[in-house]
Design an enzyme around this catalytic site. Structure first.
Site, PDB file in Angstrom:
ATOM      1  N   SER A  20       0.824  -1.212   0.000  1.00 39.05           N
ATOM      2  CA  SER A  20       0.000   0.000   0.000  1.00 39.05           C
ATOM      3  C   SER A  20       0.854   1.255   0.000  1.00 39.05           C
ATOM      4  O   SER A  20       1.957   1.263   0.565  1.00 39.05           O
ATOM      5  CB  SER A  20      -0.872  -0.009   1.252  1.00 39.05           C
ATOM      6  N   TYR A  44      -1.811  -0.713  10.516  1.00 39.21           N
ATOM      7  CA  TYR A  44      -2.083  -1.263   9.181  1.00 39.21           C
ATOM      8  C   TYR A  44      -0.853  -1.085   8.286  1.00 39.21           C
ATOM      9  O   TYR A  44      -0.382  -2.033   7.652  1.00 39.21           O
ATOM     10  CB  TYR A  44      -3.308  -0.581   8.569  1.00 39.21           C
ATOM     11  N   LYS A  53       2.078  -3.896   6.448  1.00 36.82           N
ATOM     12  CA  LYS A  53       2.542  -3.936   5.049  1.00 36.82           C
ATOM     13  C   LYS A  53       4.064  -3.814   5.001  1.00 36.82           C
ATOM     14  O   LYS A  53       4.731  -4.501   4.212  1.00 36.82           O
ATOM     15  CB  LYS A  53       1.886  -2.810   4.234  1.00 36.82           C
TER      16      LYS A  53
END
Ligand code: UDP
Length: 353
Positions: free
Chosen positions: A140, A164, A168
């Site tokens: 992302s 989050y 990643k």
């Protein structure tokens, strides 16, 4: 095509996953889908089949669907074993599965580390065991620390601003270490997505979150369909042309095509690990997006300005030159097309699947 083996698509029933599954099947690939359906619906894959039927394309013996969680290593082992026994050996993986809400990740970080990081370790462990060493990973653009209003290329600094994003970054590092451990075999591509929106042009496939999404585009559509819904714009004094934040919105079908090009690149080339930014390179402000949506679809949206959202950044736009050069890929669909296709999907499926 099948001498190449099947492609395992984890999270294949989700928003980007389902559009990619459709594109893979249209191009003649055989796929095995794993999905927990925690944040997606089996119906999306039924719709994929429906679209193929409407185009007279056959998918017999080309798609096999397993419901289960990647947290369970034995389950992944079973999928690989069964596929091999059935003559559908998995030789590559497109790994979409994972949780994706920044807000939830701050509330439940352990859940995010378990669902995203631990699950990926399980998947890689099994891939290693089966000598399946080609993976395209859904990363992302939130992993970047942007520098003023500059386009973000692959060299841009990486910094985590929420759990989050951390998941990643950790997964990218794990993939990097794995590649170092066996450089002669692993073929890895980390795709950093910018803001995927829109839907398949048929209106049969689109984004269908469980519960209300916190993202701008689904909320714009919610606002357009429910006349009593007012969209909140987070901040009007950002250092941008109209004071609202700028993002790089990309049509989900362009993104799906990027995955297939990435897979084809890895299959054809020597083992490597590559980080790639997938966006259009075009910046659009919140107000721009609202206006284009209104004009394209002849709808009026009710909106008001509120405080900035915590952790927001004013400008996140891709420098997509490397992706274009390396993959011979160009995002083709305009912002108008994204708004038109998204709205067509929403009108046909006001409550999702
Ligand atoms: N945004 C907004 N109102 C909302 C949701 C989002 O003004 O209800 C803004 C948000 O501040 C950001 C942009 O829209 O500038 C895109 O937000 P989204 O959550 O869709 O994507 P991300 O911030 O993760 O790039």
């Amino acid at each position: 095509m099948e001498e190449n083996g099947f492609v395992l698509v984890t999270g294949g029933a989700g928003f980007i996953g389902s559009h990619t599954c459709l594109d893979l099947l249209e191009k003649g690939y055989g796929i095995i889908v794993i999905d927990s359906f925690l944040n997606s619906y089996p119906k999306s894959l039924e719709r994929v089949k429906q679209i193929l039927r409407s185009k007279n394309l056959t998918f017999k013996d080309k798609i096999f669907i397993y419901q289960g969680s990647l947290k369970n290593k034995d389950f992944i082992l079973r999928v690989f074993n069964e596929s091999e026994k059935n003559g559908c050996r998995i030789d590559s993986v497109i790994h979409f599965a994972g949780l994706k809400s920044v807000k939830d990740s701050i509330k439940n970080p352990l859940n995010y580390y378990e669902e995203n990081v631990l699950s990926t370790i399980n998947l890689l462990y099994v891939m290693n065991l089966f000598a399946c060493k080609i993976i395209v990973f859904s990363s992302s653009a939130t992993i970047f620390k942007p520098f003023e209003n500059k386009l973000i290329n692959e060299e841009c600094q990486i910094e985590s601003i929420n759990p989050y994003a951390s998941t990643k970054i950790f997964i990218e590092r794990i993939l990097n270490d794995l590649h170092i451990s066996d450089k002669k075999n692993w073929k890895i591509m980390n795709l950093r997505y910018f803001n995927p929106i829109g839907a398949h042009s048929s209106g049969a496939l689109g984004e269908s979150p469980k519960g209300l999404s916190h993202n701008l585009f689904p909320l714009i559509m919610e606002c357009a369909i429910k006349k009593n819904f007012t969209l909140k714009i987070f901040g009007k004094n950002w250092p941008t042309k109209d004071g609202t934040c700028i993002r790089d919105y990309i049509h989900v079908m362009d993104l799906a095509e990027g995955h297939i090009k990435a897979l084809e690149f890895l299959r054809k080339n020597e083992p490597t690990i590559i980080n790639l930014n997938l966006g259009t390179g075009i910046g659009t402000s919140v107000v721009d997006l609202i206006k284009v949506f209104e004009n394209t679809n002849k709808e009026n949206l009710s909106f008001l300005f509120t405080d900035r959202r915590k952790g927001d950044l004013p400008f996140l736009v891709a420098d997509n030159k490397y992706a274009k050069d390396l993959l011979n890929w160009t995002p083709l669909r305009s912002l108008e097309q994204m708004c038109k296709d998204g709205w067509n999907w929403k009108l046909k499926n006001p409550n999702g699947y």
